[in-house]
Design a protein around this motif. Structure first.
Motif, PDB file in Angstrom:
ATOM      1  N   THR A  50       0.832  -1.204   0.000  1.00  0.00           N
ATOM      2  CA  THR A  50       0.000   0.000   0.000  1.00  0.00           C
ATOM      3  C   THR A  50       0.864   1.250   0.000  1.00  0.00           C
ATOM      4  N   GLN A  82      -7.729  -0.731  -1.033  1.00  0.00           N
ATOM      5  CA  GLN A  82      -7.865  -2.048  -0.403  1.00  0.00           C
ATOM      6  C   GLN A  82      -9.296  -2.261   0.106  1.00  0.00           C
ATOM      7  N   ASP A 158      -4.977  -1.683  -5.319  1.00  0.00           N
ATOM      8  CA  ASP A 158      -4.446  -2.161  -4.038  1.00  0.00           C
ATOM      9  C   ASP A 158      -5.289  -3.335  -3.546  1.00  0.00           C
ATOM     10  N   GLU A 159      -4.808  -4.540  -3.798  1.00  0.00           N
ATOM     11  CA  GLU A 159      -5.555  -5.751  -3.424  1.00  0.00           C
ATOM     12  C   GLU A 159      -7.049  -5.548  -3.644  1.00  0.00           C
TER      13      GLU A 159
HETATM   14 MG    MG Z   1      -2.076  -2.782   2.063  1.00  0.00          MG
END
Ligand code: MG
Ligand code: ATP
Lengths: 248, 263
Positions: A50, A82, A158-159
């Motif tokens: 991140t 995320q 981000d994921e």
């Molecule tokens: Mg992260």
């Protein structure tokens, strides 16, 4: 690739101040990203994924090292966080058209574009829903639509599917892959899923446990467009094994 | 958000329980009537509800009540507006700037530690018997809850929204109007709801200390003239004023916060 890199990162390190000499989150990262690359950083929790994306988005300054964009100007960015990070006081439609509002686009034109995005991510009929009424997967699709609507040069993910169940997640890979092919964007994605990175990326960079350092690079030479069943091919398995060994 | 203040004590109470509220009120009034008629307590101490009602009708017919209601209402609303504006601007600045917070916090804490009721006589002395002193008292009493809720509301805006806005190159003004205000609104309106009722208290306190008109002044006048039913009329008017304001804020909340989960 022979094109000029859209992004060049050189000897990037990030240290967060803390009580004992600073917490080193990223350590001496160097890499290049070319137009239309799909680059994936693969790393365990806490490896600074991140943090890396926040640096690239200019939300955070590097402690040392350089982050340079082509023409020395940060390109337009679309970011998927995320957590879906939708504004609870905005409907699906209004969340998706936020980037256009910020560009002061005419309201009716913005709505038309937002409607196209809603169709692209398959959320027809949910235009006026509140975020609280969406499932996790739907919320992430709204977030993806919002990240794409202003036609950014660079997508930072981000994921994006971290909070989804396995089946929805795999479905979303196919969707994202399709969108990426249609829109021809440059994508930098971070994840801790080996399968996810192989399915989507052209190139996977493996980060070490904190502090994050690039310890392995893998060109993913799987043919495109990639379909669901590619994960069961022997070549996919071989690449997955390489990544698995690099991580351990 | 419920608009019936009688339900705030038990949020799960539903509209269909309204008749219970009414029944309870009716019984209360009946007890009052019976007590005042049969207990032998002097009418001067405890006038019956019917006596209060007829006094109310007289005051309505000769129009005298409206002047006092109008004055108090103006003081309350003006004080609320001034207090809310100052508290919001200051609260936002303090929330955004740590150094400013350090500089101002002794005064802000002091402004809360000093009971407004205690300095109200001073304000009346300085600013006279007119509306100005009451408006200031109202503003002061409204100030603190709104200030605190503004600070808390702004500080509670998630960092992720700032990240999102900055990744999209939003301007400061866009961040203010599209993130900070809507995100802080629920907490801010909570402060406003408290402030609205406090403002009524501020106006009455000021009027009781020294005034020309207003419901507080009416209470004093009626008391001196042994017109007890009129005192009760004034008190009831104050109650309705406070409930009315509370209801308006609650309505605004309901409108603006439709996106929040309904309980
Ligand atoms: Mg992260
Ligand atoms: N703003 C910050 N201040 C201080 N420390 C931070 C900050 N942001 C991140 N860190 C620390 O830096 C390290 C890397 O964090 P980061 O969020 O980048 O990891 P991540 O790889 O994204 O992890 P995850 O997979 O769990 O999301 C962590 O140890 C975290 O505590």
């Amino acid at each position: 690739m022979t094109t000029e890199p859209i992004l060049t990162v050189k000897n990037l390190s990030v240290v967060f101040p803390d009580n004992n000499g600073g917490l080193r989150a990223l350590d001496d990262l160097s890499f290049e990203v070319h137009p239309r690359d799909f680059i994936c950083f693969l790393g365990p929790s806490g490896s600074g994924k991140t943090t890396l994306l926040r640096i690239i988005a200019s939300l955070l300054k590097p402690t040392t090292g350089e982050v340079n964009f082509i023409h020395n100007q940060r390109p337009e960015i679309g970011m998927v966080f995320q957590q879906s990070n939708l504004m609870p006081w905005r409907t699906v439609m209004d969340n998706i058209k936020l980037p256009l509002e910020l560009e002061n686009m005419d309201e009716s034109a913005a709505r038309i574009k937002a409607q196209e995005m809603i169709e692209l991510v398959g959320l027809n009929g949910f235009e006026d829903s509140w975020p609280r009424d969406l499932s996790g997967g739907m919320a992430q699709r709204v977030a993806i639509a919002r990240a794409l609507i202003h036609d950014p040069d660079l997508l930072l993910l981000d994921e994006p599917f971290g909070s989804l169940d396995a089946i929805t997640r795999e479905h979303m890979w196919v969707e994202l892959s399709r969108i990426w092919q249609a829109k021809q964007k440059t994508v930098i994605m971070v994840t801790h899923s080996i399968n996810e990175s192989l399915f989507l990326a052209d190139k996977v960079l493996v980060l070490t446990q904190r502090p994050g350092k690039i310890k392995f690079e893998l060109e993913v030479d799987l043919p495109r467009p990639r379909k669901d069943d590619i994960r069961y091919s022997p070549h996919f398995g071989k690449l997955a094994r390489k990544l698995r060994e690099a991580i351990e | 958000m419920d608009i019936n203040p009688l339900q705030v004590f038990h949020p799960s109470a539903k509209r269909n329980r309204l008749w219970l509220n009414l029944l309870s009120l009716g019984l209360g009034l009946l007890c009052w009537q019976v007590t005042s008629v049969f207990s032998g307590v002097e009418v001067f101490i405890l006038p019956s509800p019917l006596a209060v009602w007829s006094r109310f009708m007289v005051a309505v017919q000769d129009g005298s009540l409206f002047r006092d209601i109008g004055v108090t209402f103006s003081e309350v609303v003006l004080g609320l507006v001034v207090g809310v504006i100052v508290a919001t601007v200051l609260g936002y600045s303090v929330a955004k700037s740590r150094p400013l917070e350090q500089v101002l916090s002794p005064y802000l804490v002091a402004s809360q530690a000093i009971p407004v009721v205690a300095i109200a006589p001073l304000l009346v002395l300085w600013f006279g018997y007119g509306m100005l002193s009451k408006v200031l008292i109202c503003a002061l009493i409204v100030f603190f809850p709104v200030l605190i809720n503004t600070i808390v509301g702004i500080r509670a805006v998630p960092q992720a929204f700032y990240d999102l806005m900055k990744s999209l190159r939003a301007s400061r003004k866009q961040i203010l109007t599209k993130v900070e205000i809507p995100a802080a609104l629920p907490i801010f309106l909570g402060g406003l709801r408290i402030g609205a009722t406090l403002s009524v208290i501020g106006a009455v306190v000021g009027e009781l200390i020294g005034s020309k008109y207003g419901l507080g002044n009416l209470i004093n006048r009626a008391r001196v003239g042994y017109d007890m039913p009129m005192v009760y009329v004034a008190v009831f008017m104050l109650v309705f004023l406070a409930l009315g304001l509370y209801g308006i804020v609650a309505q605004v909340e309901k409108r603006l916060l439709a996106w929040q989960e309904q309980k």
